[in-house]
Design a protein around this motif. Structure first.
Motif, PDB file in Angstrom:
ATOM      1  N   THR A 186       8.779  20.955   0.022  1.00  0.00           N
ATOM      2  CA  THR A 186       8.215  21.080  -1.320  1.00  0.00           C
ATOM      3  C   THR A 186       8.202  22.554  -1.720  1.00  0.00           C
ATOM      4  OG1 THR A 186       6.785  19.158  -0.958  1.00  0.00           O
ATOM      5  CG2 THR A 186       6.237  20.603  -2.802  1.00  0.00           C
ATOM      6  N   ILE A 187       8.696  22.837  -2.928  1.00  0.00           N
ATOM      7  CA  ILE A 187       8.725  24.202  -3.460  1.00  0.00           C
ATOM      8  C   ILE A 187       7.840  24.260  -4.697  1.00  0.00           C
ATOM      9  CG2 ILE A 187      10.178  26.025  -4.441  1.00  0.00           C
ATOM     10  CD1 ILE A 187      12.583  24.435  -3.163  1.00  0.00           C
ATOM     11  N   GLN A 188       6.987  25.296  -4.765  1.00  0.00           N
ATOM     12  CA  GLN A 188       6.216  25.576  -5.973  1.00  0.00           C
ATOM     13  C   GLN A 188       6.381  27.050  -6.296  1.00  0.00           C
ATOM     14  OE1 GLN A 188       2.470  23.741  -4.198  1.00  0.00           O
ATOM     15  NE2 GLN A 188       2.174  23.257  -6.364  1.00  0.00           N
ATOM     16  N   PHE A 189       6.869  27.325  -7.493  1.00  0.00           N
ATOM     17  CA  PHE A 189       7.004  28.717  -7.914  1.00  0.00           C
ATOM     18  C   PHE A 189       6.602  28.823  -9.378  1.00  0.00           C
ATOM     19  CE2 PHE A 189       8.963  32.638  -9.325  1.00  0.00           C
ATOM     20  CZ  PHE A 189       8.694  33.487  -8.260  1.00  0.00           C
ATOM     21  N   TYR A 190       5.448  29.438  -9.618  1.00  0.00           N
ATOM     22  CA  TYR A 190       4.918  29.596 -10.964  1.00  0.00           C
ATOM     23  C   TYR A 190       4.691  31.077 -11.223  1.00  0.00           C
ATOM     24  CZ  TYR A 190       3.717  24.748  -9.830  1.00  0.00           C
ATOM     25  OH  TYR A 190       3.770  23.439  -9.408  1.00  0.00           O
ATOM     26  N   TRP A 212       9.625  24.993 -10.743  1.00  0.00           N
ATOM     27  CA  TRP A 212       9.613  26.404 -11.138  1.00  0.00           C
ATOM     28  C   TRP A 212       9.138  26.484 -12.583  1.00  0.00           C
ATOM     29  CZ3 TRP A 212      13.223  24.277  -7.993  1.00  0.00           C
ATOM     30  CH2 TRP A 212      13.584  24.964  -6.816  1.00  0.00           C
ATOM     31  N   CYS A 213       8.222  27.383 -12.865  1.00  0.00           N
ATOM     32  CA  CYS A 213       7.784  27.596 -14.245  1.00  0.00           C
ATOM     33  C   CYS A 213       7.542  29.092 -14.439  1.00  0.00           C
ATOM     34  CB  CYS A 213       6.515  26.812 -14.552  1.00  0.00           C
ATOM     35  SG  CYS A 213       5.964  27.005 -16.271  1.00  0.00           S
ATOM     36  N   PHE A 214       8.129  29.655 -15.472  1.00  0.00           N
ATOM     37  CA  PHE A 214       8.059  31.102 -15.716  1.00  0.00           C
ATOM     38  C   PHE A 214       7.213  31.454 -16.936  1.00  0.00           C
ATOM     39  CE2 PHE A 214      11.896  30.130 -13.346  1.00  0.00           C
ATOM     40  CZ  PHE A 214      11.740  30.971 -12.248  1.00  0.00           C
ATOM     41  N   VAL A 215       6.420  30.476 -17.399  1.00  0.00           N
ATOM     42  CA  VAL A 215       5.486  30.730 -18.501  1.00  0.00           C
ATOM     43  C   VAL A 215       4.090  30.237 -18.122  1.00  0.00           C
ATOM     44  CG1 VAL A 215       7.167  30.811 -20.375  1.00  0.00           C
ATOM     45  CG2 VAL A 215       6.299  28.591 -19.614  1.00  0.00           C
ATOM     46  N   ALA A 216       3.764  30.324 -16.851  1.00  0.00           N
ATOM     47  CA  ALA A 216       2.475  29.848 -16.353  1.00  0.00           C
ATOM     48  C   ALA A 216       1.363  30.854 -16.637  1.00  0.00           C
ATOM     49  CB  ALA A 216       2.562  29.588 -14.856  1.00  0.00           C
ATOM     50  N   SER A 217       0.132  30.428 -16.441  1.00  0.00           N
ATOM     51  CA  SER A 217      -1.014  31.321 -16.545  1.00  0.00           C
ATOM     52  C   SER A 217      -0.987  32.318 -15.388  1.00  0.00           C
ATOM     53  CB  SER A 217      -2.311  30.507 -16.475  1.00  0.00           C
ATOM     54  OG  SER A 217      -3.408  31.338 -16.171  1.00  0.00           O
ATOM     55  N   PRO A 218      -1.372  33.575 -15.635  1.00  0.00           N
ATOM     56  CA  PRO A 218      -1.445  34.557 -14.543  1.00  0.00           C
ATOM     57  C   PRO A 218      -2.339  34.098 -13.396  1.00  0.00           C
ATOM     58  CG  PRO A 218      -1.631  35.651 -16.660  1.00  0.00           C
ATOM     59  CD  PRO A 218      -1.707  34.183 -16.946  1.00  0.00           C
ATOM     60  N   ASN A 219      -3.359  33.287 -13.722  1.00  0.00           N
ATOM     61  CA  ASN A 219      -4.283  32.804 -12.698  1.00  0.00           C
ATOM     62  C   ASN A 219      -3.673  31.726 -11.810  1.00  0.00           C
ATOM     63  OD1 ASN A 219      -6.391  34.462 -13.616  1.00  0.00           O
ATOM     64  ND2 ASN A 219      -6.977  32.946 -15.162  1.00  0.00           N
ATOM     65  N   GLU A 220      -2.545  31.169 -12.234  1.00  0.00           N
ATOM     66  CA  GLU A 220      -1.934  30.071 -11.491  1.00  0.00           C
ATOM     67  C   GLU A 220      -0.604  30.455 -10.854  1.00  0.00           C
ATOM     68  OE1 GLU A 220      -3.589  27.416 -10.895  1.00  0.00           O
ATOM     69  OE2 GLU A 220      -5.230  28.058 -12.202  1.00  0.00           O
ATOM     70  N   GLU A 221      -0.316  31.745 -10.759  1.00  0.00           N
ATOM     71  CA  GLU A 221       0.945  32.151 -10.135  1.00  0.00           C
ATOM     72  C   GLU A 221       0.982  31.682  -8.684  1.00  0.00           C
ATOM     73  OE1 GLU A 221       2.651  35.879 -12.637  1.00  0.00           O
ATOM     74  OE2 GLU A 221       1.540  36.373 -10.814  1.00  0.00           O
ATOM     75  N   CYS A 222       2.167  31.235  -8.278  1.00  0.00           N
ATOM     76  CA  CYS A 222       2.294  30.611  -6.969  1.00  0.00           C
ATOM     77  C   CYS A 222       3.711  30.808  -6.442  1.00  0.00           C
ATOM     78  CB  CYS A 222       1.977  29.116  -7.074  1.00  0.00           C
ATOM     79  SG  CYS A 222       2.145  28.194  -5.532  1.00  0.00           S
TER      80      CYS A 222
END
Length: 333
Positions: free
Chosen positions: A151-155, A236-246
């Protein structure tokens, strides 16, 4: 080759610390020439790094008789052109990632490599870093048993420049980069999984522009399958909240799971029935140096570089599949 004398095409930011100094710090390796269209900037780089020759023309650098290997460090839209030109001039090539704009361009580069007999390497340098070699060691020793899923998560939050069209980086221009931040960052993750777990033989994806800050996609979801049968999924999401970077990769096995990162280099965490273990590794000053060392060794006839045109093309194939580019024949060794 007895000694490797490098020339760099495109001595921009990546060459300041990540890669450039490695070429002249490794034994039997030197940096002889650099090229950039901006004469003032290329002259400044040459002076600061004690490089003998600098050029504003790609062909001048390729034709320099003192250069016997080329590093292509330009944006992806010129990788194919410059790599092919260098190989046809009789010089092996180390090209930045992603290898090219798409899988078809990668195949063209591989074909010229085969025709000319010149080696082709790709800057997926994580394959030589102690951090990922430790992950591979743990997997090979079946620390988590038989691998089942990935599983990959990249925010990541958008930068202020992302929000202003005239300030947006070239990485957000599809004609230059191929497809936005996903094309710039996700290849590192997909490639290291290829290195750790083997070839991905199928992938499907959904891509979208949900933030509407720029023209290319900012959100990607995918499911994929390795030839071994291991299954995976990624977001992958590149418009996430700064608090949810992962930045997280999780590999699940029959005896537990392992988590680590693509970019953050936080401790590797192993959770098994016997308890939890943490592993830390040292990081080189110049992050590409361990891989460049393997290239120099191979060109001198010792050892083998783990990141080749063939392995790099596999990652391009996966990305094309995620973006729905079907109908492209698959490269096999």
């Amino acid at each position: 080759m007895k000694d490797i004398h490098w020339g760099i095409i495109g001595c921009g930011n990546v060459c300041e610390k990540k890669s450039g100094p490695a070429f002249y710090k490794i034994k039997h390796s030197s940096l002889e020439a650099v090229m950039r269209r901006d004469e003032e900037k290329v002259k400044d780089y040459a002076q600061r790094h004690s490089v003998s020759h600098y050029y504003t023309s790609v062909q001048q650098l390729i034709n320099d008789p003192e250069v016997n290997a080329i590093y292509v460090a330009t944006p992806p839209d010129t990788h194919k052109e410059y790599a092919i030109a260098a190989m046809r001039a009789g010089k092996p090539v180390y090209v930045e990632k992603p290898m090219a704009l798409n899988y078809d361009e990668c195949l063209q580069m591989i074909k010229v490599s085969q025709e000319t007999g010149q080696k082709l390497f790709v800057a997926f340098y994580r394959r030589a870093l102690p951090y990922f070699l430790k992950v591979k060691e743990l997997l090979n020793n079946e620390a988590i048993g038989k691998v089942l899923t990935v599983t990959i998560q990249f925010y990541k939050a958008p930068t202020e420049a992302d929000k202003v069209p005239e300030k947006q980086a070239w990485r957000l221009k599809k004609e230059i980069a191929g497809g936005g931040y996903f094309y710039d960052l996700a290849p590192h993750t997909l490639d290291i999984l290829d290195f750790l777990l083997g070839e991905i033989d199928d992938a499907r994806g959904f891509v979208a522009n949900l933030g509407h800050l720029y023209e290319v996609e900012d959100t990607v979801s995918t499911v994929f399958r390795f030839k071994s049968g291991v299954q995976g999924m990624g977001h992958w999401c590149f418009v996430a909240s700064p608090n949810e970077e992962c930045d997280l990769i999780e590999i699940m096995g029959t005896k537990g799971k392992m988590t680590f990162n693509t970019f953050a280099f936080e401790p590797i965490v192993l959770k098994i029935d016997e308890g939890t273990k943490w592993y830390e590794t040292e990081h080189p000053e110049h992050i590409q140096q361990p891989l460049i060392q393997t290239i120099v060794d191979e060109l001198r006839g010792y050892g083998e570089c783990p990141s080749t045109g063939v392995s790099g093309a596999r990652t391009a194939w996966v990305m094309d599949k995620i973006f729905g580019e079907d109908g492209i024949r698959k490269w096999t060794e």
